[in-house]
Motif scaffolding. Structure first.
Motif, short mmCIF file in Angstrom:
data_model
loop_
_atom_site.label_atom_id
_atom_site.label_comp_id
_atom_site.label_asym_id
_atom_site.label_seq_id
_atom_site.Cartn_x
_atom_site.Cartn_y
_atom_site.Cartn_z
N VAL A 53 -5.04 48.78 -46.63
CA VAL A 53 -5.13 48.73 -45.17
C VAL A 53 -6.54 48.32 -44.78
CG1 VAL A 53 -4.94 50.05 -43.02
CG2 VAL A 53 -3.39 50.54 -44.91
N VAL A 54 -6.65 47.49 -43.74
CA VAL A 54 -7.94 47.12 -43.18
C VAL A 54 -8.03 47.65 -41.75
CG1 VAL A 54 -9.54 45.26 -42.61
CG2 VAL A 54 -8.02 45.03 -44.58
N LEU A 55 -9.06 48.44 -41.46
CA LEU A 55 -9.39 48.81 -40.08
C LEU A 55 -10.36 47.75 -39.60
CD1 LEU A 55 -9.87 52.69 -40.29
CD2 LEU A 55 -7.79 51.38 -39.82
N LEU A 56 -9.93 46.89 -38.69
CA LEU A 56 -10.63 45.66 -38.39
C LEU A 56 -11.08 45.58 -36.94
CD1 LEU A 56 -11.44 42.84 -39.50
CD2 LEU A 56 -9.15 42.06 -38.90
N ASP A 57 -12.38 45.43 -36.74
CA ASP A 57 -12.92 45.20 -35.40
C ASP A 57 -12.65 43.74 -35.01
OD1 ASP A 57 -14.27 45.66 -33.03
OD2 ASP A 57 -16.24 45.22 -33.88
N ARG A 78 -2.13 45.61 -44.92
CA ARG A 78 -1.74 45.85 -43.54
C ARG A 78 -3.01 46.01 -42.71
NH1 ARG A 78 1.94 43.76 -45.55
NH2 ARG A 78 4.00 44.68 -45.89
N VAL A 79 -3.00 45.45 -41.51
CA VAL A 79 -4.21 45.39 -40.69
C VAL A 79 -4.01 46.18 -39.40
CG1 VAL A 79 -5.79 43.89 -39.43
CG2 VAL A 79 -4.88 43.16 -41.65
N ILE A 80 -4.97 47.07 -39.12
CA ILE A 80 -5.01 47.82 -37.88
C ILE A 80 -6.25 47.37 -37.12
CG2 ILE A 80 -5.22 50.11 -36.84
CD1 ILE A 80 -3.98 51.22 -39.46
N LEU A 81 -6.06 46.79 -35.95
CA LEU A 81 -7.20 46.38 -35.13
C LEU A 81 -7.79 47.61 -34.44
CD1 LEU A 81 -8.25 43.43 -34.80
CD2 LEU A 81 -5.91 43.57 -35.64
#
Length: 263
Positions: A53-57, A78-81
């Motif tokens: 998972v990526v916590l992405l700004d 999986r990407v969480i903005l």
């Protein structure tokens, strides 16, 4: 016990990265596998592997978070903005983000986003080089053939199997898609694009970037000054139809062309 989620924290602000890392440390099934301060570093970490998972700004120097999301390779995490800006949600979900969390990030909201990301991960072994292709896949991973007899919608009470004919429309509201049916309304992890793939194309039409509409449930089309329509359903809901979609509906329904259609 579920394996730990390996999470990459990506934000150009050091304090923001440290705060997210502290929040993640409170979850026993989460492992912070790295940090990144820009989009290029995010892509390098993703290509190197070992990230679930990526916590992405979004706003970062060079490549933005949305740029990095669009450039991620197939089989990406999986990407969480995680952002302070709400206006990019539609674009983020169109690029395949699983959730969109507004700053300041609250622990309960972050946990919900991580649970959603975990549910979207394919149950493949860690060592992908030695892994055999899975015999089956999660319903949300690969859209089934169009015209699905029952649409599976996971809820807290279990998976609800919905007859597509009972669905009047689906709409993106805030950060999630809601499916409206004669039996009730259900939040879903599916994007509008995924729903369009799963539902009968002869009935469901993408009438707006935020809405999918089943014409069988429409009782009236009210013209708007924009050239579009306001569709009213039998249950009393309203769905905006864009100007371009209104043109397509007029052609499909055999209605008289407007001056704009001819222009």
């Amino acid at each position: 016990m579920s394996p730990s989620l390996r999470v990459l924290v990506a934000d150009d602000e050091l304090l923001a990265r440290k705060r997210l890392s502290r929040l993640l440390a409170a979850f026993p099934d989460v492992e912070v596998c790295g940090e990144a301060a820009d989009g290029e570093a995010v892509l390098s970490a993703v290509r190197a592997g070992g990230v679930d998972v990526v916590l992405l700004d979004i706003h970062m120097p060079g490549l933005s978070g949305l740029d990095a999301l669009a450039l991620m390779p197939e089989g990406r995490p999986r990407v969480i903005l995680c952002t302070a800006h709400a206006e990019h949600a539609v674009e983020a979900f169109d690029h395949g983000a699983v959730d969109y969390v507004l700053k300041p990030v609250e622990p309960a909201r972050l946990q919900k986003a991580l649970e959603r990301a975990r549910s979207r991960l394919e149950p493949a072994p860690r060592d992908s080089a030695k892994a055999e292709p899975p015999a089956t896949e999660r319903p949300s991973s690969t859209p089934p053939a169009k015209g699905l007899a029952r649409l599976p919608i996971p809820t807290r009470q279990g998976i609800v199997l919905v007859d597509p004919e009972t669905i009047s429309h689906a709409a993106l509201e805030d950060e999630l898609v809601t499916v409206f049916t004669g039996q009730g309304d259900y939040l879903t992890d599916f994007t509008l694009n995924e729903l369009a793939e799963k539902l009968p194309p002869e009935r469901f039409h993408r009438v707006h970037r935020r809405a999918l509409l089943n014409l069988s449930h429409v009782t009236r089309l009210e013209p708007l000054e924009t050239g579009g329509y306001l569709a009213r359903t039998a249950r009393g809901h309203t769905v905006e139809v864009s100007r371009q979609s209104a043109r397509e509906l007029r052609r499909m329904l055999g209605l008289r062309k407007s001056a704009e259609d001819e222009g």
